[in-house]
Design a protein around this motif. Structure first.
Motif, PDB file in Angstrom:
ATOM      1  N   LEU A   1      -8.371   9.601  -1.358  1.00  0.00           N
ATOM      2  CA  LEU A   1      -7.606  10.734  -0.822  1.00  0.00           C
ATOM      3  C   LEU A   1      -8.399  12.032  -0.908  1.00  0.00           C
ATOM      4  O   LEU A   1      -8.300  12.891  -0.026  1.00  0.00           O
ATOM      5  CB  LEU A   1      -6.276  10.870  -1.575  1.00  0.00           C
ATOM      6  CG  LEU A   1      -5.279   9.735  -1.324  1.00  0.00           C
ATOM      7  CD1 LEU A   1      -3.986   9.981  -2.105  1.00  0.00           C
ATOM      8  CD2 LEU A   1      -4.972   9.599   0.164  1.00  0.00           C
ATOM      9  N   GLY A   2      -9.194  12.159  -1.975  1.00  0.00           N
ATOM     10  CA  GLY A   2     -10.019  13.356  -2.121  1.00  0.00           C
ATOM     11  C   GLY A   2     -10.996  13.503  -0.957  1.00  0.00           C
ATOM     12  O   GLY A   2     -11.203  14.608  -0.439  1.00  0.00           O
TER      13      GLY A   2
ATOM     14  N   LEU B   1      -2.852   3.827   3.089  1.00  0.00           N
ATOM     15  CA  LEU B   1      -3.707   3.139   2.114  1.00  0.00           C
ATOM     16  C   LEU B   1      -3.230   1.703   2.017  1.00  0.00           C
ATOM     17  O   LEU B   1      -2.096   1.453   1.614  1.00  0.00           O
ATOM     18  CB  LEU B   1      -3.581   3.813   0.745  1.00  0.00           C
ATOM     19  CG  LEU B   1      -4.099   5.241   0.691  1.00  0.00           C
ATOM     20  CD1 LEU B   1      -3.470   5.996  -0.471  1.00  0.00           C
ATOM     21  CD2 LEU B   1      -5.623   5.220   0.552  1.00  0.00           C
ATOM     22  N   VAL B   2      -4.082   0.748   2.351  1.00  0.00           N
ATOM     23  CA  VAL B   2      -3.652  -0.646   2.476  1.00  0.00           C
ATOM     24  C   VAL B   2      -4.414  -1.548   1.521  1.00  0.00           C
ATOM     25  O   VAL B   2      -5.638  -1.609   1.556  1.00  0.00           O
ATOM     26  CB  VAL B   2      -3.871  -1.161   3.921  1.00  0.00           C
ATOM     27  CG1 VAL B   2      -3.410  -2.607   4.041  1.00  0.00           C
ATOM     28  CG2 VAL B   2      -3.142  -0.288   4.911  1.00  0.00           C
ATOM     29  N   ARG B   3      -3.652  -2.229   0.673  1.00  0.00           N
ATOM     30  CA  ARG B   3      -4.277  -3.262  -0.142  1.00  0.00           C
ATOM     31  C   ARG B   3      -4.222  -4.602   0.598  1.00  0.00           C
ATOM     32  O   ARG B   3      -5.136  -5.392   0.582  1.00  0.00           O
ATOM     33  CB  ARG B   3      -3.543  -3.373  -1.489  1.00  0.00           C
ATOM     34  CG  ARG B   3      -4.382  -3.997  -2.602  1.00  0.00           C
ATOM     35  CD  ARG B   3      -3.625  -4.069  -3.905  1.00  0.00           C
ATOM     36  NE  ARG B   3      -2.594  -5.082  -3.845  1.00  0.00           N
ATOM     37  CZ  ARG B   3      -2.798  -6.390  -4.071  1.00  0.00           C
ATOM     38  NH1 ARG B   3      -3.998  -6.827  -4.406  1.00  0.00           N
ATOM     39  NH2 ARG B   3      -1.809  -7.247  -3.988  1.00  0.00           N
TER      40      ARG B   3
ATOM     41  N   PHE C   1      -2.231   6.607  13.261  1.00  0.00           N
ATOM     42  CA  PHE C   1      -2.851   7.466  12.244  1.00  0.00           C
ATOM     43  C   PHE C   1      -3.885   6.623  11.504  1.00  0.00           C
ATOM     44  O   PHE C   1      -3.846   5.397  11.561  1.00  0.00           O
ATOM     45  CB  PHE C   1      -1.798   8.032  11.285  1.00  0.00           C
ATOM     46  CG  PHE C   1      -0.775   7.032  10.867  1.00  0.00           C
ATOM     47  CD1 PHE C   1      -1.057   6.101   9.885  1.00  0.00           C
ATOM     48  CD2 PHE C   1       0.484   6.992  11.484  1.00  0.00           C
ATOM     49  CE1 PHE C   1      -0.118   5.159   9.508  1.00  0.00           C
ATOM     50  CE2 PHE C   1       1.427   6.050  11.115  1.00  0.00           C
ATOM     51  CZ  PHE C   1       1.128   5.137  10.129  1.00  0.00           C
ATOM     52  N   PRO C   2      -4.804   7.255  10.780  1.00  0.00           N
ATOM     53  CA  PRO C   2      -5.885   6.495  10.144  1.00  0.00           C
ATOM     54  C   PRO C   2      -5.414   5.670   8.951  1.00  0.00           C
ATOM     55  O   PRO C   2      -4.383   5.961   8.350  1.00  0.00           O
ATOM     56  CB  PRO C   2      -6.877   7.571   9.706  1.00  0.00           C
ATOM     57  CG  PRO C   2      -6.092   8.837   9.642  1.00  0.00           C
ATOM     58  CD  PRO C   2      -4.987   8.707  10.631  1.00  0.00           C
ATOM     59  N   ALA C   3      -6.180   4.646   8.634  1.00  0.00           N
ATOM     60  CA  ALA C   3      -5.901   3.786   7.484  1.00  0.00           C
ATOM     61  C   ALA C   3      -7.178   3.597   6.676  1.00  0.00           C
ATOM     62  O   ALA C   3      -8.281   3.719   7.203  1.00  0.00           O
ATOM     63  CB  ALA C   3      -5.367   2.434   7.934  1.00  0.00           C
ATOM     64  N   ALA C   4      -7.010   3.307   5.379  1.00  0.00           N
ATOM     65  CA  ALA C   4      -8.148   2.994   4.513  1.00  0.00           C
ATOM     66  C   ALA C   4      -7.739   1.838   3.620  1.00  0.00           C
ATOM     67  O   ALA C   4      -6.568   1.710   3.261  1.00  0.00           O
ATOM     68  CB  ALA C   4      -8.525   4.214   3.673  1.00  0.00           C
TER      69      ALA C   4
ATOM     70  N   GLY D   1       0.822  -1.199   0.000  1.00  0.00           N
ATOM     71  CA  GLY D   1       0.000   0.000   0.000  1.00  0.00           C
ATOM     72  C   GLY D   1       0.858   1.252   0.000  1.00  0.00           C
ATOM     73  O   GLY D   1       2.055   1.183  -0.294  1.00  0.00           O
ATOM     74  N   PHE D   2       0.247   2.367   0.305  1.00  0.00           N
ATOM     75  CA  PHE D   2       0.926   3.659   0.260  1.00  0.00           C
ATOM     76  C   PHE D   2       0.671   4.430   1.555  1.00  0.00           C
ATOM     77  O   PHE D   2      -0.442   4.380   2.089  1.00  0.00           O
ATOM     78  CB  PHE D   2       0.385   4.526  -0.885  1.00  0.00           C
ATOM     79  CG  PHE D   2       0.632   3.983  -2.263  1.00  0.00           C
ATOM     80  CD1 PHE D   2       1.726   4.416  -3.008  1.00  0.00           C
ATOM     81  CD2 PHE D   2      -0.234   3.050  -2.830  1.00  0.00           C
ATOM     82  CE1 PHE D   2       1.950   3.920  -4.287  1.00  0.00           C
ATOM     83  CE2 PHE D   2      -0.009   2.553  -4.107  1.00  0.00           C
ATOM     84  CZ  PHE D   2       1.085   2.987  -4.838  1.00  0.00           C
ATOM     85  N   LEU D   3       1.669   5.157   2.006  1.00  0.00           N
ATOM     86  CA  LEU D   3       1.433   6.154   3.042  1.00  0.00           C
ATOM     87  C   LEU D   3       1.287   7.493   2.329  1.00  0.00           C
ATOM     88  O   LEU D   3       2.209   7.959   1.649  1.00  0.00           O
ATOM     89  CB  LEU D   3       2.589   6.206   4.048  1.00  0.00           C
ATOM     90  CG  LEU D   3       2.351   7.131   5.236  1.00  0.00           C
ATOM     91  CD1 LEU D   3       1.376   6.514   6.234  1.00  0.00           C
ATOM     92  CD2 LEU D   3       3.660   7.474   5.946  1.00  0.00           C
TER      93      LEU D   3
END
Lengths: 396, 396
Positions: free
Chosen positions: B89-90, B59-61, B74-77, B46-48
């Motif tokens: 992100l928007g 951002l976690v796949r 911190f939050p994750a999605a 994923g991406f931070l």
């Protein structure tokens, strides 16, 4: 040291040249270690330059000394900075205009931008990797023989695991002994993967609950590892009676990989594990019956999935919970994540001399991972398994 | 499992945010395993996502299951396909316009093109890596403590090599034992490098003529390995009396690397080797005297090179023949090839809490490699060595 036969290197280049011509690529620049080894028989810090016609040129930054002592079946030129490359290639008539082909799935974006903006601002850059990966799916007799060498040491070491496994030994201790034995038998250590961040070290030695831990790599099993710095593979958990112990390792000999998973248990497995194992065996039988040249991997995948659904186990298949992976087999060769992939949408049919690691695995809540993996070659008559240790649960 | 302190993760993010603001980057997307571990304390597929102000979003796949059990500061999605990323992100107000920052030195070109052409066609993409590499040069007390753990097991194993070394043992057998011992002491196995094709497996165990073989990686020593498929490191050559035996290994604990080289000999070294060793020791003394916060690495490099030239050994320094490398030390931390580099044109001055592997090495024709390597921390008062096994030739 067993090099790839010289005529095979040349013939690989000819196949690629045909695809370059079809794709309208005037100049391929190959840089990835596995691809260089495949198309040049040699790994250097440099590029193999190849047009749709004529001879390639090996551009070498390093090592220069060793190369001068080595016979190459094609010419080489030395460079120090990549900005010299267009002039060097221009002198030998390689690629004055037309599209460039580079391995865009592995080439860093910064280097790509340097080529596009500074070295070849007038030329479009196309992705060479789909062509390379497609050609590398089909293995030569030489390549099969090297994968067999890897499979052979892997078989020996997986069978020898029974000497080490007992309650109270940690996953890491078991993994370390097996890695050590593989090294002594000629495992080169490094196992190449193509995917970005698809990190791997030998494989995954897991037990019980560890087996259900998905990791950050696109593999069915994962494990926690023993640090946040590399959260996959063997952890410090101790082997305990009644838990499935899974050893999923890749061996790599002369660049070529075999991949195998075996199960062990101290004492006996719980009944649901044996039930899942019956289904694993059924999937192996189905695969052996159906995997033939011409079959679409997606059809095979759905056939296997139907069997899994009929048994009501689709939620346990190929990963735990929402972390399931969407394939049941993957090509192996110079990289662990080669084509073909036995997955719903893989675009090419199976063909003779593909080498595939088939790994139907179930992840049982409260129990762990139950499944086997074998590396096999597709032949017109069916699957010839290259890993051949007894496909059984070793009870200790 | 020792996680990075939560407040340290947050403070690392703050430092990066300052540089993002300076560089005009509105949204950083961090994806490389080492960088994710550094800025998120976690490695996922994923991406931070981080803007110049406010909180990041992870951002976690994959893996989703494990993450739900873990507390994050911190939050994750979750996402399945990267095309979902702009919308996610928007929604949290991260980056509607302005430049994107990504790790272009390691991000594959194909993924870069997907972001540029499909996901964010209106936004310029800048290279985030120079900022990250600059910040990661300076180590925290937590990071130093982890590098010390790696250095400690490396010291123990390099001293223990004397138990194994004797004439007739192969380089591979020696390497395999040392790798095994490192693993049992908690080496994570994987040693991360940042450079493309900078492949590495533990390091290089070489003897005599092998020591002079340059490889395809940008390191002073190389070795031939024992196959064309991975032509570096230990080969099948047997250790023989009177030849320098060099063990250059990296240990990695909890993600953090220490790098050390020691020499051994069965019997005695030839006189020219001892003479070169005197110069190696002189270079260590010079480095200890001169490596201070504020010193430019280029000045230090030239000072050391003057000493080498005064002894007439510039042609043997840091590599064999035309394959010499142009540095004498490199940063270590989460990767083996970190900043700073002790080289002519490295742009940043030395600073306190940099950690550098210093490795002056000579390559003597007909003899082999003579040199040591130690990993040390720059302090206001000089170099504190973190690898601390006796810097001597072990005669056996």
């Amino acid at each position: 040291m067993i090099p790839a036969p010289e005529e095979e290197i040349v013939s690989r280049q000819r196949y690629l040249q045909e695809l370059l011509a079809e794709a309208g690529i005037e100049l391929a620049l190959i840089r990835q270690a596995a691809d260089l080894y495949y198309y040049g028989g040699i790994i250097v810090d440099g590029f193999l330059a190849l047009g749709p016609l004529g001879e390639p040129l090996l551009l070498v930054r390093r090592p220069q000394h060793r190369l001068q002592e080595q016979e190459l079946p094609f010419p080489a030129a030395f460079f120090k900075d990549i900005k010299e490359i267009p002039a060097i290639l221009g002198q030998v008539g390689l690629g004055h205009d037309g599209a460039l082909g580079m391995e865009l799935d592995v080439m860093p974006a910064a280097l790509y931008r340097r080529f596009r903006e500074q070295l070849y601002p007038q030329r479009p850059i196309l992705d060479l990797s789909p062509l390379i990966r497609r050609l590398r799916m089909i293995k030569s007799p030489f390549e099969i023989s090297q994968i067999k060498r890897a499979a052979h040491i892997l078989d020996e070491v997986l069978v020898s695991a029974v000497e080490v496994i007992e309650a109270g030994v940690s996953e890491l201790e078991l993994a370390a002994v097996l890695e050590y034995r593989l090294r002594l038998k000629g495992h080169q250590g490094l196992v190449r993967t193509r995917g970005w961040n698809l990190e791997m070290f030998f494989g995954h030695v897991l037990s019980g609950a560890s087996g259900n831990q998905a990791a950050y790599v696109d593999t069915p099993s994962g494990g926690t590892g023993f640090s946040h710095g590399f959260p996959q593979g063997a952890g410090t958990k101790l082997l305990a009676p009644g838990e499935p112990i899974s050893v999923d390792l890749a061996a790599c000999v002369n660049g070529y990989i075999a991949d195998e998973t075996r199960l062990y248990v101290v004492g006996d497995l719980p009944d649901p594990a044996w039930e899942a194992l019956t289904l694993v065996e059924k999937l192996f039988t189905l695969y052996e019956q159906e995997a033939r040249p011409g079959v679409m991997p997606g059809d095979l995948y759905h056939l296997l999935l139907e069997e899994v659904k009929a048994a009501g186990r689709q939620d346990q298949f190929m990963g735990f919970g929402q972390d399931r992976v969407l394939y049941v087999g993957h090509g192996v060769g110079l990289e662990l994540d080669e084509f073909p992939i036995i997955a719903a949408k893989f675009p090419y049919p199976l063909a003779a001399e593909m080498v595939i690691a088939f790994e139907p695995k179930f992840f049982l809540p409260g129990i762990g991972m139950i499944g086997f993996e074998d590396t096999g070659r597709i032949t017109p008559d069916g699957v010839e398994w290259l890993t051949r240790s007894p496909r059984q649960v070793w009870q200790l």
